[in-house]
Every structure is written in structure tokens, then in C-alpha cells.
Design a protein around this motif. Structure first.
Motif, short mmCIF file in Angstrom:
data_model
loop_
_atom_site.label_atom_id
_atom_site.label_comp_id
_atom_site.label_asym_id
_atom_site.label_seq_id
_atom_site.Cartn_x
_atom_site.Cartn_y
_atom_site.Cartn_z
N SER A 246 0.84 -1.21 0.00
CA SER A 246 0.00 0.00 0.00
C SER A 246 0.87 1.25 0.00
O SER A 246 1.91 1.30 0.63
N TRP A 247 0.40 2.28 -0.72
CA TRP A 247 1.10 3.57 -0.71
C TRP A 247 0.28 4.60 0.06
O TRP A 247 0.42 5.80 -0.18
N SER A 248 -0.58 4.11 0.95
CA SER A 248 -1.50 5.04 1.63
C SER A 248 -0.77 6.05 2.51
O SER A 248 -1.32 7.10 2.84
N GLU A 249 0.46 5.74 2.89
CA GLU A 249 1.19 6.73 3.71
C GLU A 249 1.49 8.00 2.91
O GLU A 249 1.78 9.05 3.47
N TRP A 250 1.46 7.87 1.57
CA TRP A 250 1.72 9.05 0.73
C TRP A 250 0.46 9.56 0.02
O TRP A 250 0.42 10.68 -0.43
N PHE A 251 -0.52 8.68 -0.11
CA PHE A 251 -1.75 9.06 -0.83
C PHE A 251 -2.94 8.76 0.09
O PHE A 251 -3.24 7.60 0.34
N GLU A 252 -3.58 9.82 0.55
CA GLU A 252 -4.64 9.64 1.55
C GLU A 252 -5.96 9.17 0.94
O GLU A 252 -6.76 8.52 1.60
N ASN A 253 -6.22 9.55 -0.29
CA ASN A 253 -7.52 9.23 -0.87
C ASN A 253 -7.73 7.72 -0.99
O ASN A 253 -6.82 7.00 -1.40
N ASP A 254 -8.92 7.29 -0.62
CA ASP A 254 -9.18 5.85 -0.65
C ASP A 254 -10.54 5.51 -1.26
O ASP A 254 -10.99 4.38 -1.26
N ARG A 255 -11.22 6.55 -1.77
CA ARG A 255 -12.50 6.28 -2.43
C ARG A 255 -12.60 7.14 -3.69
O ARG A 255 -11.97 8.21 -3.79
N VAL A 256 -13.39 6.64 -4.62
CA VAL A 256 -13.63 7.44 -5.82
C VAL A 256 -15.13 7.39 -6.14
O VAL A 256 -15.76 6.35 -6.03
N ALA A 257 -15.66 8.55 -6.46
CA ALA A 257 -17.06 8.64 -6.90
C ALA A 257 -17.04 9.02 -8.37
O ALA A 257 -16.30 9.93 -8.77
N ARG A 258 -17.82 8.28 -9.16
CA ARG A 258 -17.78 8.53 -10.61
C ARG A 258 -19.16 8.95 -11.09
O ARG A 258 -20.17 8.38 -10.69
N VAL A 259 -19.16 9.91 -11.99
CA VAL A 259 -20.45 10.39 -12.50
C VAL A 259 -20.26 10.85 -13.95
O VAL A 259 -19.16 11.24 -14.33
N PHE A 260 -21.34 10.75 -14.71
CA PHE A 260 -21.29 11.26 -16.07
C PHE A 260 -22.30 12.39 -16.20
O PHE A 260 -23.42 12.30 -15.71
N SER A 261 -21.89 13.44 -16.85
CA SER A 261 -22.76 14.59 -16.96
C SER A 261 -22.85 15.00 -18.44
O SER A 261 -21.84 14.94 -19.16
N SER A 262 -24.05 15.41 -18.87
CA SER A 262 -24.18 15.74 -20.29
C SER A 262 -23.79 17.18 -20.59
O SER A 262 -24.16 17.71 -21.62
N ASN A 263 -23.08 17.79 -19.70
CA ASN A 263 -22.66 19.16 -20.01
C ASN A 263 -21.48 19.13 -20.99
O ASN A 263 -20.99 18.08 -21.35
N GLU A 264 -21.05 20.29 -21.38
CA GLU A 264 -20.03 20.40 -22.43
C GLU A 264 -18.76 19.63 -22.09
O GLU A 264 -18.31 19.65 -20.96
N GLY A 265 -18.22 19.01 -23.09
CA GLY A 265 -16.97 18.28 -22.83
C GLY A 265 -16.07 18.26 -24.03
O GLY A 265 -15.57 17.21 -24.41
N GLU A 266 -15.89 19.39 -24.64
CA GLU A 266 -15.15 19.41 -25.90
C GLU A 266 -13.70 19.84 -25.75
O GLU A 266 -13.03 20.16 -26.72
N GLU A 267 -13.23 19.89 -24.52
CA GLU A 267 -11.88 20.43 -24.32
C GLU A 267 -10.81 19.45 -24.77
O GLU A 267 -11.00 18.23 -24.77
N LEU A 268 -9.69 20.02 -25.11
CA LEU A 268 -8.56 19.22 -25.62
C LEU A 268 -7.66 18.75 -24.48
O LEU A 268 -6.46 18.54 -24.70
N PHE A 269 -8.19 18.67 -23.32
CA PHE A 269 -7.36 18.24 -22.19
C PHE A 269 -8.21 17.60 -21.11
O PHE A 269 -9.44 17.78 -21.07
#
Lengths: 509, 495
Positions: B232-255
């Protein structure tokens, strides 16, 4: 900023270092090189590998002039004789085997053809290898698109003349040469840094950074700073070399575009062809034959007459624990010595110089630069060491005590692993930064009779007949490319003639 | 024990990773040689969108999928890099482009010109010398072209819809005869460090000669049965959960956008029909409900999927006849590259070492050694971003050499100190990013060294200034002439 740089020793390592520092560092840096005519230069590394061209190009050296001045010839590789078995011969040539197909290395295709149906050895698909066999050489730059240009070249030159050439070049660029023997080295009692050198004429030379190119003894790195030597002679057991120069047997002798390494009873003999003579030497272990026997072997195996007195070099293979310590950097023999089998000496000098330039210290001498330099140099030495061990260890020879030792010795895990992985799969493991990459390892692995049990299974998608036809085409392309090349002598004559063997009689005198 | 020839390969996983592994194996090897099955448990644990690296794209060529066909089917956008937002908690951002900055200077890398100029004049915008950065922020795109020209310095990648890619791959898998079995893993049976069979929840027994884990779960029944530990690398990275969502708003950026936002890292990937957001957070600081509430406040957002993850790697990826790829082997925060990239790297290494029998000790040693190095290098790159956040948040001293690095891994300490001391990159095998990318990341995150390569002082700086001033102007005029991203994409895909 570092202002005063002092280099101790004026052989190949010393003058390569002086030249590179003079070329690349700010003009405000004062570079002094101390050498003595009373101390004989070892003059290692008459043969080189292709990376030296980057070094010369970075200096801005004119290739024709340099080759002419150092009686240099072109080198396409090394011819190994009697290594796996007596009577065997193969080339470790500086180029690729065939062409990859769909990103799969060529040798897997060659391996997929049944032994009984093979009509060519893998080295027949390697342009510089075939050119070496026929003493041919065309001077051209690497071009991946053309089969006849998929090779690299290096040089075989007179190391003393190369040092002289660079000495002149460096002094023109402002390097100060001091004649003298170092009698005393002063250090700062508080931090142990070297502060200055006292020469036999009483002159004191002080500096900020000291480069130790003093040869095996390591005047600064070892005798002054006490950095230990890691002894690798249990893996690379040769510890003596008799060296001599000999004349070509005739004025019209063909000059091979390769160095020859012929295995003998307790080591091997080199033959490095220059424009006007050959450099010859017997590298051996005095644990298996005496120095006298080593000398007799050398003289028995040279092809022309000896033109100088043979001289004996004594060495231990290995490297310093660290090459950079405090304000001292060891480059060349003072930093370590493997042995000349794969012409790595000058390449390791070059590697150290380029790393030193990259991580050049300032007056703070932050230890991080020293650490990175030492870490990388250790990797470079170990990688070269492992490649050399392969030549000795992967042998079937059992005719002498020496070869029995080499064949049965315990080798570093990394070497063992690479051989076993290749044997099993045909896959060559190497690191991205290695000096010797896939085609280098392949040349020696195949040459040492290590034939993999398997090949890349992706090849089974190809029909056997299709592969045979592809191989036939590549073999013919290779042959045609070499046939169109001039003989090496002719290229030398037209491109860079120095004391080319038309002066043979003069050299003999 | 006799070595068993590999004839049946079973791949476990629900997403594009399992399908891609099957497709690559099917396309690269003789069809007669192996039967390939996928065991799918039916659970979704991937992002709605994938953000690729330039190096990843070639994997699609291996399965005979050209760029246009791919893009047409997966609502794809082009990508020139990553925009890191709110680095200092006050809205400051930096853009990290693909491709190169500046140009070659003898043996000296371009960053030393920048460092020297910054020391002389107090400031320097590194991205003024990157065509990709300038084009991305102006939303302009063309493919790299003309070797030697300014346009050849571009390097790009793609954003893809994971859902669409899965559909595309599913179609191809069916066409290639990949057998798909539905069921969740209930039990993994082993003998002598090899998997003998896997029992599914409906008690179906799945037999095979080689088992590939693309479940995206680092801790799972396979790791347990094969006794593979997790680092585990938790001593350096605290985050342990991810929430994922899709939204129909604009998403045309090049990055890709990566935003540091009050103890969370939000990653946003734009697609042709919307954008996917992944929110990485620590369950010790924020609750899943709170994150979901925040995400749902966006009226265009679809369902929020929340999952736990472990940052780190297993000790090995390959043991016996079992191989874990992608997030089943290791996970990192997808800051500069998605975990899909790590999956592709592992898959490519595996294909090159593909075993004929289940006696794979040598092959697995080679893959494990290299893959571990690669993930550690990726970890170190991500630590740079975290260090940057920490520095800015703490308003720490500008003296970078005084940063206390002791809590970080040795390799990171060495790399960081080397760069900060001299502007040089320490060399490590299996780096996840090229040297120009890594040095530009340091500078874009404002880790400016105090010294530059002394060889810079050999150059005529007035000549250098003229050369790179001209380059800067050329970049601006080239960007002005480049077509708009959408316009270009539309023409390209219609052609």
C-alpha cells in the motif's frame, strides 16, 4: 562556480576528459592537466565501440583528420574465435539481424525455421558481420530504411596518438599542461577535500575539482581518499596482458574492419588492425599459466613481425566502490578496469565524462550529484561486466583448467537470468540505458552456441513458407549490400589515409 | 511436475480491460492455439470515460482498429495534455502538455535555457515554448505533421467513452469467438502456486491453463488464494474512495482537467456528448453521501457510482499461471495518466513474454521486475503533484532544497533532490514518462531549480534568445492558423 579543475594523468582518459571539459564548460573555468613523460601511458582501448563517435562529434573533431592522425581504421565489430568451442568463429558486429516484422525481432523468425531446413546462420543476415567476413567497408551513416546502411561503425586507432591528438586539441582550447610527477597531495583536514598537488619541481597546483586519471594506482581516489576497490576477478579472472605491436605480413595485406579476439588456453589474444601496424596482446590469468607462457603464446600467435618490445600489464578486474568522492572524480583505469574484450574502456571513460558534465558540481558539492553519478557509473560498470562474463561463462570448452573454471564458475544472478530466459524463450532482457542492447547480446549468445528452445509464439500466425521466403529475401539483400561495398583498405585510402601500410617498410624499421 | 501447455486462457473482468486483453491475444497469436474466455461478474467499476496517453494508442493498431473507426464509435475527443487547476487553493492552474518544449541545444536539454532565463529575469512561462500547450488552451487541433517542423513537436492522445468502447470491443470479441461466461468469482482453487480452477457463484467450475485478472480490484479472491501481498502507498496518498459520475454538459476540451478541491481531487474527461468526472477523496475526511450530494447538484449528472480503492501495487503481477493486469495489479491516482495506461503497459509486456506453458518463472520474473519499476516511477510522478499541493497550501518557504522529503520513498527523494539541485533528471529504468515530459512537469508545477547546466554558459545567449523568441512567435502564429478542435475532428471523421 567551480573555477579550477585539475586533471592528474595524461593518457587517453586524461586528455579525453580535458578536451570535453574545455569544449563544454564555461570559458571561465581553468583546466590544468598534470602528466609526466617519465610515467609510461598504459594506452588502453585501441579499439572502440560506436558511441565514441558521439564524443568526437560533440567536440567538433573532424573525422577524416582524426583518423589520419591516429592511423585509425574502421571497426564493424569483433571476431571471436575458439570461444564456445575450438574452431568456432563468430562476429559481434555493430548492426541488426535482418529486420523486425510486426515489431517482432527477426531472430524469432529465423529460430522458427526447422534446423534441417535452415540454409543460413543468423549472422548471414547481419550486414556488418558479412562485411567483416569479406573485409569490406563502405563509409555511410545509419539508415534504417536501407538494408545496406543498417549498421554502426567505430574506430581502431593508436591510443597514444589519440591522446596526443586530443592533447594538442585541448591545449589549443586553453587547457594548461604541466609536466611533472605528483609528489604530494594536500587535503583539507576539516572536510577531507583535496586542496592541491605538489609536483616534483616544487610547484603547487591548487584546485576546486580534481579528476583522477592516474591509472591503476588511483593516486587521488585510492591513495589519497582511500576509496576501496571492488574485486571482480572471480568473474573476470584474467589479470595480465602482454602487449606488442606487429607489422602486417605484406604491404598489400587486407586490413580487417574488425578486432579479433582469439581464445587461447588461459585467456585470449587481441589483434587490432591499424593503418600501419596491428596491436596485439595476450590477456590471461597468471593463476593458470605463467607470465612467460603468456608471452610465448602472444609471440606464437602474431601474424607479422613484432616491431617493439612486448610489455606486461598487471591488473585486477573490478571498479572503485565509488568513482566520485568529495571533490575527486576517478575516470579511466583509476575508476575501474574490466578488460579489453568488448572494447569498453574508452566507452566507460566517455560515459563518466558525459555524466560528470551533466551533474557537474558547483562549489557546494551537493552530495546528490555525487550520488547520481556514482549510481549511474555502477550500473554502467555492472552492465559491461555482465556482458563480458557471458563470453567466458557460456562456453563448452573443457580443454584447459581455465575454461573449466569459467564454464563452471558461479555468475551474478543477472547474467544467469538473462541466459536462462534467452535459452527458454529467445527473449533478450536488457535495460533501456544499456551500452549493449538486443543485437549485441544476440550476436554473442548465438555465437556462444546458446540456441533458444522456443521463439516468440506470435510467429505461429505466419505460414512457414512465407517466413522462408522473407528470410531468403533478407539474406540476398544482405549479400547484395555487402558485395557492393569496397574493400576496407580502399575506403581508408580514399577517406583518411595516414601511415597506411604503403609505409609498411618504414613502420618496420 | 510436467509443464502444462497453455491452450485455455481465462480472463476475469467486466470492463474494457478484459475485452482488450482477449482481443490482443486473439489477434496476436494463432487462432488455433488458444481458446480465450472472459468471465464477467457484471459489476461496473470503471470510469465512464478513458483518457489515454500518446503511447497507448498503438495498442488499437494491434487489434486492427484504426483511429478513425475508433473515434467514430466512442465519442472521442483529441487530447493535448492535462490542466491542473487550483494548485494553490486560490485558483492557480498549470497545463501539462504532451510533446516537447523548445528545441535541442547541443547536449543540453531545453529546461536549462528556461532555468537560466528565470534566474536572470525572475519569471518564465515554460509553456510559451510548447505548441501543444498553446493549441490546447486555444482549443485548436491538427495532427502532428512534417518531420522537423513546428507541427512535428505535437503529440496527442484521445478521450474515449468507456461504455462505447466496451460495446465496440464486445462486438469484436464475439466476432473472434471469445466465449463470455457470466458469473462472479466465489472460490479460487490452487495447487503448487498455480490456479487449478475457479468456482463461480452459481457453482460453475471454470477450468483453464492460464488466468488473467482484469477485475480492476487489487484485493480480491485471486490475490488471497495465490497469497500475493499488497504494497500500500496510503502513507503518501490519503484518498481511498472514488465517486464517478457522467454529466451531459459540455466536454469538448482538448485536455483532461484535474482539480484540487478542498481535500478532493476531481478529474474531468470531456467527450463528444458530455463529460465524466471522477472524484478522489479520503473517507476519513469526507463521506460518500456528501460527495454524491455535491455531484448530484449538477442537474445533468447521471447516477453516481462510488467505490473504495487501494493506492499501491501487489508484490507481483504474475505468479505461476496467474497474471494480474491494470488495477488488479496496481493503482495510482490518474493525474497525468489513467490506470488504463498502466493496464496497456502491463499487457504489452506480457505479450512480448507470452508463455507457452504454465512454467513461467523466468518470464514472470522479468515482467514483475519491470512492471514494478514502472508503477513506482508513476507513483513518484504523482507524488510531485501532491508535494506541489502541500507546498502551496502550506505557503512553505520558496527554498525548495529545504523541503523535508524524509517521509517520501527513497527514489522520489533522489529524483526530486537531483532536479532541484541542478535541473537534471536522475535516470531510472522503466520511466512512465519521457525526459522532456518529466522536466516540464517539474517546471509547470513551479519546482524551479536554483542552478542550471553550466554548459549553458558556453552558448551565445543573444543567439539563443533570438532563436527561442522566434519560436515563441512561430508557436503563436501557428496556433492562430490551426483549426478549431471540433471543426477539425468533424472534418477528419467525415473524411
Amino acid at each position: 562556480m567551480i573555477k579550477n579543475i585539475v586533471i592528474v594523468g595524461g593518457g587517453t582518459a586524461g586528455w579525453m576528459t580535458a578536451s570535453a571539459l574545455a569544449r563544454h564548460l564555461p570559458e571561465a573555468c581553468d583546466i590544468t592537466l598534470v602528466e609526466s613523460e617519465q610515467i609510461a601511458k598504459v594506452g588502453v582501448g585501441e579499439a572502440t565501440i560506436p558511441v565514441i563517435r558521439q564524443f568526437n562529434a560533440a567536440l567538433g573533431i573532424d573525422e577524416k583528420e582524426f583518423m589520419s592522425r591516429t592511423n585509425a581504421t574502421f571497426k564493424l565489430g569483433i571476431r571471436f574465435e575458439n570461444w564456445a568451442r575450438k574452431g568456432d568463429a563468430y562476429n559481434h558486429a555493430f548492426g541488426f539481424f535482418g529486420r523486425p516484422i510486426n515489431d517482432i525481432s527477426f531472430h524469432h523468425f529465423w529460430l522458427s525455421i526447422n534446423q534441417s531446413e535452415k540454409d543460413a546462420w543468423i549472422h548471414d543476415f547481419n550486414v556488418p558481420s558479412v562485411a567483416s567476413d569479406l573485409n569490406r567497408y563502405a563509409h555511410r551513416q545509419y539508415n534504417d530504411e536501407q538494408m545496406g546502411s543498417r549498421y554502426f561503425y567505430a574506430f581502431q586507432f593508436d591510443a597514444h596518438l589519440y591522446a596526443d591528438y586530443l592533447s594538442e586539441w585541448a591545449q589549443q582550447k586553453g587547457v594548461t599542461r604541466k609536466e611533472g610527477i605528483v609528489n604530494e597531495v594536500s587535503t583539507n583536514p576539516e572536510n577531507g577535500f583535496i586542496t592541491g598537488l605538489t609536483l616534483d619541481n616544487g610547484e603547487v597546483i591548487s584546485g576546486d575539482l580534481f579528476i583522477d586519471c592516474s591509472g591503476f594506482r588511483g593516486l587521488l581516489i585510492n591513495q589519497t581518499l582511500g576509496i576501496d576497490f571492488l574485486d571482480w576477478s572471480h568473474w573476470l579472472p584474467c589479470n595480465r596482458a602482454w602487449a606488442v605491436s606487429s607489422a602486417y605480413p605484406s604491404r598489400d595485406a587486407e586490413i580487417p574492419p574488425y578486432t579479433r579476439a582469439k581464445a587461447l588456453t588461459a585467456g585470449w589474444q587481441w589483434r587490432i588492425p591499424l593503418q600501419n601496424r596491428t596491436g596485439d596482446g595476450n590477456v590471461f590469468s597468471n593463476n593458470f599459466i605463467s607470465e612467460d607462457e603468456g608471452l610465448s603464446q602472444l609471440l606464437e600467435n602474431i601474424e607479422g613481425d613484432a616491431i617493439n618490445e612486448p610489455r606486461l600489464l598487471k591488473f585486477t578486474t573490478g571498479k572503485r566502490d565509488k568513482l566520485w568522492h568529495k571533490n575527486c572524480v576517478a575516470i579511466g583505469l583509476s575508476g575501474g578496469f574490466l578488460e579489453p574484450l568488448e572494447s569498453t574502456s574508452i566507452a566507460l571513460i566517455q560515459g563518466a565524462i558525459m555524466l560528470l558534465l551533466k551533474h557537474f558540481p558547483d562549489n557546494n558539492f551537493d552530495p546528490i550529484r555525487e550520488q547520481e553519478f556514482n549510481r549511474r557509473m555502477t550500473q554502467k560498470y555492472e552492465e559491461s561486466r555482465d556482458f563480458l562474463i557471458l563470453h567466458y561463462h557460456a562456453t563448452e570448452r573443457d580443454d584447459t583448467e581455465f575454461w573449466n573454471y569459467c564454464r563452471t564458475m558461479s555468475v551474478p544472478d543477472e547474467v544467469k537470468f538473462r541466459i536462462e530466459l534467452f535459452k527458454k524463450t529467445g527473449f533478450v532482457s536488457h535495460n533501456q540505458s544499456d551500452l549493449f542492447i538486443e543485437h549485441n547480446w544476440l550476436a554473442v549468445l548465438f555465437g556462444q552456441r546458446i540456441i533458444p528452445e522456443n521463439y516468440d509464439p506470435r510467429i505461429e500466425r505466419f505460414a512457414s513458407q512465407e517466413i522462408k521466403e522473407l528470410l531468403q529475401v533478407m539474406k540476398q539483400e544482405t549479400r547484395d549490400a555487402v558485395t557492393a561495398m569496397p574493400i576496407h583498405n580502399e575506403t581508408l585510402k580514399n577517406y583518411c589515409a595516414g601511415d597506411l601500410i604503403s609505409n609498411f617498410e618504414q613502420a618496420k624499421r | 511436475m510436467d509443464n502444462k501447455k497453455i491452450r485455455q486462457i481465462v480472463i476475469f473482468g467486466d470492463g474494457v480491460e478484459a475485452q482488450l486483453a482477449a482481443l490482443v491475444i486473439k489477434s496476436q497469436f494463432d487462432e488455433e492455439s488458444f481458446a480465450v474466455s472472459i468471465v464477467s461478474g457484471g459489476s461496473q467499476n470503471s470510469s465512464y470515460a478513458l483518457s489515454l496517453q500518446p503511447e497507448s494508442i498503438s495498442i488499437f493498431n494491434l487489434i486492427g482498429l484504426d483511429e478513425k473507426t475508433l473515434m467514430r464509435n466512442v465519442k472521442s475527443n483529441f487530447k493535448f495534455g492535462t490542466l491542473f487547476e487550483n494548485l494553490d487553493g486560490k485558483g492557480k492552474s498549470c497545463f501539462q502538455p504532451f510533446g516537447t518544449h523548445g528545441g535541442p541545444m547541443d547536449l543540453v536539454s531545453f529546461q536549462h535555457f528556461a532555468i537560466k532565463k528565470r534566474i536572470e529575469q525572475g519569471s518564465f512561462d515554460y509553456n510559451d515554448y510548447s505548441l501543444a500547450a498553446k493549441a490546447a488552451l486555444a482549443n485548436k487541433f491538427v495532427h502532428p505533421q512534417n518531420p522537423g517542423s513546428l507541427l512535428s513537436t505535437l503529440s496527442y492522445s484521445l478521450h474515449l467513452s468507456a461504455e462505447d468502447l466496451e460495446a465496440l470491443f464486445a462486438h469484436r470479441c464475439r466476432a473472434l469467438g471469445v466465449n463470455v461466461i457470466q458469473g462472479a468469482v466465489k472460490e479460487v482453487n490452487t495447487s503448487n502456486d498455480r490456479i487449478t480452477n475457479v468456482v463461480l457463484d452459481d457453482l460453475t467450475q471454470v477450468n483453464g491453463d492460464f488466468f488473467i485478472d482484469c477485475t480492476n480490484q487489487i484485493a480480491n479472491p485471486f490475490a488471497e488464494a495465490m497469497e500475493i501481498k499488497i504494497k500500500s502507498w496510503s502513507e503518501w496518498f490519503e484518498n481511498d474512495r472514488v465517486a464517478r459520475v457522467f454529466s451531459s454538459n459540455e466536454g469538448e476540451e482538448l485536455f483532461t482537467r484535474v482539480k484540487a478541491d478542498s481535500n478532493k481531487i476531481v478529474r474531468q474527461i470531456g467527450l463528444a456528448d458530455g463529460s465524466a468526472q471522477d472524484v478522489y477523496y479520503s473517507s476519513r475526511v469526507t463521506s460518500a453521501e456528501e460527495v454524491a450530494r455535491e455531484l448530484k447538484s449538477d442537474s445533468l449528472a447521471k447516477d453516481v457510482v462510488d467505490e473504495q480503492f487501494i493506492i499501491g501495487t501487489r508484490e507481483v503481477a504474475w505468479k505461476g499461471n496467474y497474471l494480474a493486469l491494470g488495477r488488479a495489479f496496481g493503482q495510482y491516482e490518474p493525474l497525468n495518466a489513467s490506470n488504463f495506461h498502466g493496464f496497456i503497459v502491463g499487457l504489452q509486456k506480457f505479450i512480448a513474454l507470452f508463455p507457452r506453458t504454465d512454467d513461467c518463472e523466468l518470464e514472470s520474473f522479468e515482467l514483475n521486475r519491470k512492471l514494478n519499476l514502472w508503477y513506482e516511477n508513476m507513483r513518484d510522478i504523482n507524488l510531485l503533484y501532491h508535494l506541489s499541493l502541500e507546498q502551496k497550501a502550506g505557503n512553505s518557504s520558496n527554498n525548495l532544497s529545504a523541503i523535508n522529503l524524509e517521509k517520501y520513498p527513497q527514489s522520489f527523494q533522489h529524483k526530486f533532490k537531483t532536479f532541484i539541485d541542478s535541473g537534471q533528471l536522475a535516470y531510472y529504468e522503466e520511466e512512465a514518462f519521457s525526459e522532456p515530459f518529466r522536466s516540464s512537469l517539474y517546471l509547470n508545477l513551479q519546482f524551479w531549480p536554483s542552478a542550471y547546466d553550466p554548459r549553458m554558459d558556453r552558448f551565445d545567449m543573444s543567439q539563443m534568445n533570438t532563436r527561442f523568441d522566434e519560436m515563441k512567435s512561430a508557436i503563436n502564429s501557428t496556433v492562430a492558423q490551426m483549426p478549431n478542435h471540433l471543426q477539425y475532428r468533424s472534418q477528419y471523421l467525415d473524411s
